[in-house]
Design an enzyme around this catalytic site. Structure first.
Site, PDB file in Angstrom:
ATOM      1  CE  LYS A  13     -37.618-110.615  46.279  1.00 44.05           C
ATOM      2  NZ  LYS A  13     -38.380-109.900  46.782  1.00 44.05           N
ATOM      3  CG  HIS A  48     -26.738 -98.737  38.096  1.00 45.99           C
ATOM      4  ND1 HIS A  48     -26.589 -97.722  37.492  1.00 45.99           N
ATOM      5  CD2 HIS A  48     -27.189 -98.883  39.222  1.00 45.99           C
ATOM      6  CE1 HIS A  48     -26.759 -96.658  38.865  1.00 45.99           C
ATOM      7  NE2 HIS A  48     -26.972 -97.717  39.647  1.00 45.99           N
ATOM      8  CE1 TYR A  50     -21.911-107.340  38.878  1.00 49.31           C
ATOM      9  CE2 TYR A  50     -22.327-107.381  36.539  1.00 49.31           C
ATOM     10  CZ  TYR A  50     -22.498-107.852  37.649  1.00 49.31           C
ATOM     11  OH  TYR A  50     -23.351-109.175  37.839  1.00 49.31           O
TER      12      TYR A  50
END
Length: 108
Positions: A13, A48, A50
């Site tokens: 989200k 992923h 970060y």
């Protein structure tokens, strides 16, 4: 500070990317030189995001966490102020984090 999304209802989200606006706050308002984070090796989504915004892996604490009869490693990552400023100029990264800016004023 700890930011975590621990329930699947909150996955995919954009909350994790939105939370990374705190980098602008840390580097802009607080004038930090670097920001660190820890992530468990089973958190592929977090790792992923970060890496995509510029965090670099600095170390691994092996078999750090034991949950449900399984061990997990803790990955230590960081980003420096110079890296964050360079990344802001890139247009191919998620918009919400890079649109956010914090006025340069002192805390009350």
């Amino acid at each position: 500070m700890c930011i975590g999304l621990f329930h699947e209802a909150y996955f995919n989200k954009g909350y994790g990317t939105e939370a990374l606006k705190l980098l602008d706050y840390g580097f802009g308002m607080l004038n930090l030189h670097r920001i660190e984070l820890d992530v468990y090796n089973h958190n592929d989504r977090g790792m992923h995001v970060y890496k995509k915004i510029g965090f670099k892996q600095e170390g691994i604490l092996r078999v750090y966490l034991f949950i449900n009869h399984r061990y997990y490693d803790l990955i230590m990552m960081s980003i420096g102020n110079n890296t964050a400023n360079r990344i802001k100029a890139r247009e191919d990264l998620p918009g919400p984090f890079f649109i956010f800016s914090v006025p340069n004023r002192s805390l009350k």
